[in-house]
Design a protein around this motif. Structure first.
Motif, PDB file in Angstrom:
ATOM      1  N   LEU A  67     -26.522 -25.861   6.440  1.00  0.00           N
ATOM      2  CA  LEU A  67     -25.449 -26.318   8.186  1.00  0.00           C
ATOM      3  C   LEU A  67     -23.915 -25.792   7.177  1.00  0.00           C
ATOM      4  O   LEU A  67     -23.082 -25.926   7.866  1.00  0.00           O
ATOM      5  CB  LEU A  67     -25.539 -27.617   7.745  1.00  0.00           C
ATOM      6  N   TYR A  68     -24.335 -26.114   5.769  1.00  0.00           N
ATOM      7  CA  TYR A  68     -21.910 -25.739   5.948  1.00  0.00           C
ATOM      8  C   TYR A  68     -21.313 -24.601   6.022  1.00  0.00           C
ATOM      9  O   TYR A  68     -20.248 -25.279   7.216  1.00  0.00           O
ATOM     10  CB  TYR A  68     -22.120 -25.615   4.313  1.00  0.00           C
TER      11      TYR A  68
ATOM     12  N   LYS B  30     -16.000 -17.999   8.498  1.00  0.00           N
ATOM     13  CA  LYS B  30     -17.308 -17.894   8.128  1.00  0.00           C
ATOM     14  C   LYS B  30     -17.569 -17.593   6.921  1.00  0.00           C
ATOM     15  O   LYS B  30     -17.045 -16.711   6.103  1.00  0.00           O
ATOM     16  CB  LYS B  30     -17.726 -16.064   8.241  1.00  0.00           C
ATOM     17  N   ILE B  31     -18.454 -18.845   6.317  1.00  0.00           N
ATOM     18  CA  ILE B  31     -18.875 -18.401   5.135  1.00  0.00           C
ATOM     19  C   ILE B  31     -20.594 -18.323   4.808  1.00  0.00           C
ATOM     20  O   ILE B  31     -20.951 -18.697   6.018  1.00  0.00           O
ATOM     21  CB  ILE B  31     -18.742 -19.516   4.014  1.00  0.00           C
ATOM     22  N   SER B  32     -21.157 -17.792   3.675  1.00  0.00           N
ATOM     23  CA  SER B  32     -22.086 -17.586   3.836  1.00  0.00           C
ATOM     24  C   SER B  32     -23.150 -18.185   1.716  1.00  0.00           C
ATOM     25  O   SER B  32     -21.990 -18.547   1.424  1.00  0.00           O
ATOM     26  CB  SER B  32     -22.920 -16.700   3.489  1.00  0.00           C
ATOM     27  N   VAL B  33     -24.188 -19.296   2.820  1.00  0.00           N
ATOM     28  CA  VAL B  33     -24.475 -20.671   1.524  1.00  0.00           C
ATOM     29  C   VAL B  33     -26.092 -19.290   0.689  1.00  0.00           C
ATOM     30  O   VAL B  33     -26.563 -19.828   1.798  1.00  0.00           O
ATOM     31  CB  VAL B  33     -24.151 -21.265   2.096  1.00  0.00           C
ATOM     32  N   GLY B  34     -26.047 -18.840  -0.078  1.00  0.00           N
ATOM     33  CA  GLY B  34     -27.361 -18.445  -0.223  1.00  0.00           C
ATOM     34  C   GLY B  34     -27.554 -18.868  -1.319  1.00  0.00           C
ATOM     35  O   GLY B  34     -27.306 -19.642  -1.933  1.00  0.00           O
TER      36      GLY B  34
ATOM     37  N   LEU C  17     -22.015 -23.371   9.313  1.00  0.00           N
ATOM     38  CA  LEU C  17     -22.555 -23.879  10.894  1.00  0.00           C
ATOM     39  C   LEU C  17     -20.985 -25.363  11.312  1.00  0.00           C
ATOM     40  O   LEU C  17     -20.168 -24.847  11.896  1.00  0.00           O
ATOM     41  CB  LEU C  17     -23.333 -25.162  11.286  1.00  0.00           C
TER      42      LEU C  17
ATOM     43  N   TYR D 233     -26.119 -20.199  -3.786  1.00  0.00           N
ATOM     44  CA  TYR D 233     -26.040 -21.455  -4.482  1.00  0.00           C
ATOM     45  C   TYR D 233     -27.260 -22.136  -4.882  1.00  0.00           C
ATOM     46  O   TYR D 233     -27.162 -23.100  -5.608  1.00  0.00           O
ATOM     47  CB  TYR D 233     -25.063 -21.859  -3.234  1.00  0.00           C
TER      48      TYR D 233
END
Lengths: 651, 144, 179
Positions: A370-371, A382-386, A373, A389
């Protein structure tokens, strides 16, 4: 005509859900036997009409009725029958009908199998289940009607996404949904307990087999999804930390914590409010998953087609159900206290640590998912957590959990008495460490810290699990279903860990360009392209390659990767050629025609990957055996309103 | 809209164009570094995939960029900066360490220590109670 | 009936979560804002679409505000917005430079002949390197660049007269008023 009947059946199902809830909850409040009986009849009625609605939709697919919008969007005149039926739940509207069918099924099962519960409690459980049914059926009828007509009707359908035209579509969603939806039973039990203000812990014993059943379905469902992604998506990946995958994993983690917490509550009457909260949380996470996949707030490969109205409806439903349950919890839980004690090394203690670590893992995955969001909502970009991580952080609570798991299985209730287990635990630990070094070093030529730790923990859990029945058999003690189930499930966890460590540490992947006759080497195996032929299927055409795999000059197998173009249009799909082995999988995917007779191929060597899913099967099997333990089928008469009293010790 | 449908169809099919046969490094260490990099970068068209696995044209263009930057001798950090200057942090699957991601990166240790501390306190309290009053070890819930 | 605070924590946490979801429903998670806004327009020198011998660069428009439109013949949205671009070009407030992205020269020229040419000049980017420098990830995309060469705005997706009026024109007027 049939679709209209199906639509009508759905409406009747909704009315019966309302009757079910109304009569059950009111009947319980007034202790009105007739009303409570009416509530139970409504359960049966709801089930019948949901089955009829589902049947009508299935019929529309079988008959290729393209005047039904949902059928036209998800089927094609050439789609084989098997996939036409599976397509019923292939998209948003039909999958909701599947959800509702699963819920009706679980509700019917609870009605039939819980005659030993006292009637008002049982009615309240059915009443709460009914409220959830109402939500889903209303959602369908208002925003997502599977029976909506397409006027004028289409002459040809858009076809089911070729990715979904696979056996796994027939099994993955239904089993997964049985799991998701099954947690509603624990949820309803928890709500009924809170509403009644019960102070005793008998509800824990009643809830436990239902929770185990839902949990084992969810285990199989998730494993099927992983296996399907592996062979279908062509990259050889088996878990992507996609938001919707995480949304299925989180209820699983909560469910695992719940079945362990229920053990403590059932056995010693401890942590009642925590266990109730977990029961609410597990199903809430199921609902959250439903929201995430259908609302468009997160980017996901699983996302169904979305529109704002649907997102708002689900969120409102979510808020009502979860918010309501949590308020109920806040109101009633403070009264639930127990004074029992236990030693530091007791089983209770280990189970508490189990819960802490599982909830920590759950929290980390929730935060990571959810980060983006959260940041976007706060206008922080906007970041991506994939995967980089998640793969890293998941290890933080998991490694201690695996380590403690091996010891906790041998801890006695109340007193621990670990000194009795000391010898076997030291032996298991020693073998595990040596074994890990051997596997890493000898078999794969690499001794790395994290890899060795992974193998060691896997072997540790497996050996520790096996020692439990060995010790019991030697002492000529019986092995009850619950213990056997635990042993098998824990062994399965170790096996899955072994597979994950193996494949993540030692997999090899190579992209090559080969003409017929060329070869390439990967992971000690030689892959030679020996032929390329044209291919015609029931609803597709394409190219198939023959790839001969050999090791040290001796042939091992021939693989047949395909590249398909479906007649309904769309992009080419690749079907990988996979050789399954006890120690490794070999994987070949066909890419593009590069001209001059050369094709690109992706070759992969995947050691120990099968154990990931084999372990999952054992985990589910363990759950099933534990759920069927005889003591759950004995009658238990509850005394309402009495706090925990000293009773005869339980074995 | 048509672009959207094309993109979605492209993104939902398993690899065809994601396989690059041309861009290999002979040095296995460099190849391993290249593969790590392209798996850690997010495709902006098929946003569920890394640029390693994505079929999209942009993904193959970006793979080419990474390859060329590596040949030029740039470090991993420089390559990531090159991409974030153009596309923002979204393109990194491993979230960068910034004030705004402090919570995300400290969460593992916070949750672990927090959970263990809470449980530790509960266990200590119960064990102390058990030592003081051995009979509460015998308390059982009402069961038959 | 007192409610100890710790039992209300889950409800509170959930309420905060729902708050985020409500906001989240109104946002588009897949739309990526450009980090180049407010920065200098990346330099490039590409072949002109119609004449390989001559070059097109941003300095061609030094001293005045201009628009860069990324397009290709394989892009359906580009066809949709073509009318709007022609209208903007007719207005003659700002020159539009086209960036033909990963396309076939002959097809692109044919397209412009058939549909009309709103561009003062078109840069031909068959390999997509310049597009990457500008952070392009889909077509069509449209950038507004100030007279000083600073990127003021990026539109991702089809351009319409309404969006032009509402989002781009005010920036042009503000710049004109200040300068």
């Amino acid at each position: 005509m049939i679709p209209e009947l199906g639509h009508f059946a759905l409406i009747l199902a909704l009315l019966l859900s309302i009757a079910q809830s109304g009569f059950s909850l009111a009947g319980a409040a007034r202790v009105n036997v007739a009303w409570m009986a009416a509530g139970r009849s409504a359960v049966v009625g709801q089930f019948v009409f949901i089955v009829l609605a589902f049947g009508a939709l299935t019929y529309a697919f079988i008959e290729q009725d393209f005047s039904v919008l949902y059928v036209a969007t998800n089927s094609h005149s050439q789609t084989p029958l098997f996939y036409r039926v599976a397509a019923v739940w292939g998209a948003h509207e039909g999958s909701l009908l599947l959800w509702s069918l699963c819920l009706a099924g679980w509700t019917l099962a609870v009605t039939a199998l819980s005659r030993s519960l006292d009637a008002p409690f049982r009615s309240r459980v059915l009443g709460f289940l009914g409220l959830i049914s109402i939500g889903f059926q209303l959602f369908m009828l208002v925003t997502s009607n599977p029976f909506e007509r397409l006027i004028p009707s289409a002459s040809e359908g858009r076809d089911l996404n070729p990715l979904l035209q696979d056996f796994a579509l027939a099994v993955h969603p239904p089993i997964l949904y049985l799991g998701y939806v099954g947690f509603s039973v624990a949820f309803a039990f928890a709500c009924a307990t809170l509403l009644e203000g019960r102070l005793d812990a008998t509800w824990a014993r009643w809830t436990r087999p239902w929770t185990l059943a839902a949990w084992l379905f969810l285990t199989i469902g998730i494993a099927l999804g992983s296996w399907w992604a592996y062979y279908e998506l062509g990259w050889g990946g088996w878990w992507f930390w996609d938001p919707v995958e995480n949304a299925s994993f989180m209820p699983w983690l909560a469910g695992t914590a719940l079945i362990h917490s229920l053990a403590v509550t059932e056995k010693r009457g401890l942590f009642k409010s925590w266990t109730l909260l977990l029961a609410v949380t597990a199903f809430s996470l199921s609902l959250l998953g439903t929201f995430l996949v259908r609302s468009g707030v997160l980017i996901s490969v699983h996302a169904f087609a979305t529109d704002p109205a649907r997102g708002i409806f689900i969120l409102a439903f979510l808020t009502a159900v979860i918010g309501g349950a949590l308020l109920l919890f806040a109101w009633r839980a403070p009264r639930l206290k127990s004074a029992a004690g236990f030693e530091v090394t007791s089983r209770e203690s280990f189970l508490l640590f189990n819960n802490a670590l599982l909830v920590a893992a759950l929290g980390l995955i929730l935060l990571g998912t959810l980060y983006p969001l959260f940041m976007d909502a706060l206008e922080l970009g906007k970041i991506s957590v994939g995967p980089p991580y998640f793969e890293l952080v998941f290890l933080v609570p998991m490694m201690p959990l695996l380590a403690l798991m091996g010891i906790g299985m041998h801890a006695a209730w109340k007193r621990g008495l670990l000194s009795l287990a000391r010898t076997r635990l030291y032996v298991a630990a020693s073998i595990a460490v040596v074994g890990a070094l051997l596997i890493g070093g000898a078999a794969y030529g690499g001794i790395r810290p994290v890899t060795t730790l992974g193998f060691a923990l896997a072997l540790w859990v497996m050996l520790s699990s096996l020692s439990v029945p060995i010790v019991r058999l030697r002492a000529r003690q019986p092995i009850p279903g619950a213990v056997l189930g635990m042993v098998i499930a824990h062994f399965g966890i170790g096996l899955t860990t072994l597979g994950i460590t193996g494949v993540q540490s030692f997999k090899v992947e190579k992209d090559v360009a080969l003409a017929v006759g060329d070869a390439a080497e990967v992971g000690g195996y030689a892959f030679r392209l020996t032929a390329l032929k044209n291919l015609v299927g029931p609803n597709f055409t394409g190219v198939e390659g023959d790839v001969v795999v050999s090791r040290d000059g001796r042939p091992v197998t021939t693989l047949h990767p395909q590249k398909r173009l479906y007649n309904s249009g769309g992009n080419p799909m690749t079907e990988a050629g996979i050789e399954v082995g006890a120690a490794r999988d070999l994987f070949v995917a066909l890419g593009d025609d590069l001209g001059q007779g050369r094709w690109s191929l992706r070759l992969q060597y995947k050691p120990l990957i099968r154990y990931i899913w084999l372990g999952a099967i054992l985990i589910a099997l363990g759950g099933a055996i534990a759920a069927l333990d005889r003591r759950y089928r004995e009658r238990v008469v509850a005394r309402v309103g009495e706090p925990d009293a000293a009773a005869a010790p339980v074995s | 809209m048509r672009f959207l449908i094309l993109a979605v169809a492209l993104c939902l099919s398993p690899i065809a164009s994601a396989i690059d046969s041309g861009q290999r490094f002979d040095d296995p260490a460099l190849q391993a570094r290249y593969e790590r990099l392209i798996h850690d970068l997010r495709c902006l068209v098929c946003q569920n995939e890394s640029i390693a696995d994505s079929n999209a044209m942009l993904a193959s263009d970006l793979r080419r960029e990474v390859h060329e930057l590596m040949v030029e001798g740039r470090t991993d950090a420089e390559i990531r900066t090159f991409l974030t200057e153009r596309y923002g942090d979204f393109v990194l699957y491993r979230p960068p360490l910034r004030p705004r991601t402090w919570l995300l990166w400290s969460a593992p240790i916070l949750f672990l220590l927090g959970g263990l501390t809470v449980v530790g306190l509960i266990v200590a309290r119960r064990a102390r109670a058990a030592r003081a009053n051995p009979h509460i070890l015998e308390e059982e819930p009402d069961q038959q | 009936m007192k409610l100890p605070l710790k039992f209300l924590l889950p409800t509170l946490a959930f309420a905060i979560l729902v708050g985020f979801f409500v906001v989240g429903l109104g946002r588009n998670p897949g739309e990526i804002p450009s980090p180049l806004i407010g920065k200098s327009a990346p330099a490039f020198s590409l072949e002109s679409l119609d004449d390989p011998a001559s070059n097109v660069t941003p300095t061609d428009f030094a001293g005045r505000a201009w628009v860069l439109n990324v397009w290709a013949t394989w892009c359906g949205g580009c066809r949709q917005e073509h009318e709007a671009l022609l209208a903007i070009a007719r207005d003659n407030q700002v020159p539009i430079m086209g960036l033909n992205w990963r396309d076939d020269r002959a097809l692109a020229l044919g397209w412009l002949t058939e549909l009309g040419n709103p561009y003062v000049s078109v840069a031909f980017d068959p390999e997509g390197r310049t597009a990457i420098d500008w952070g392009v990830y889909g077509a069509p995309e449209t950038f507004l660049i100030s007279a000083e060469g600073v990127i003021l705005k990026k539109r991702i997706g089809v351009m319409t007269p309404e969006i032009w009026q509402r989002e781009f024109v005010p920036l042009l007027q503000a710049k004109a008023g200040a300068g």
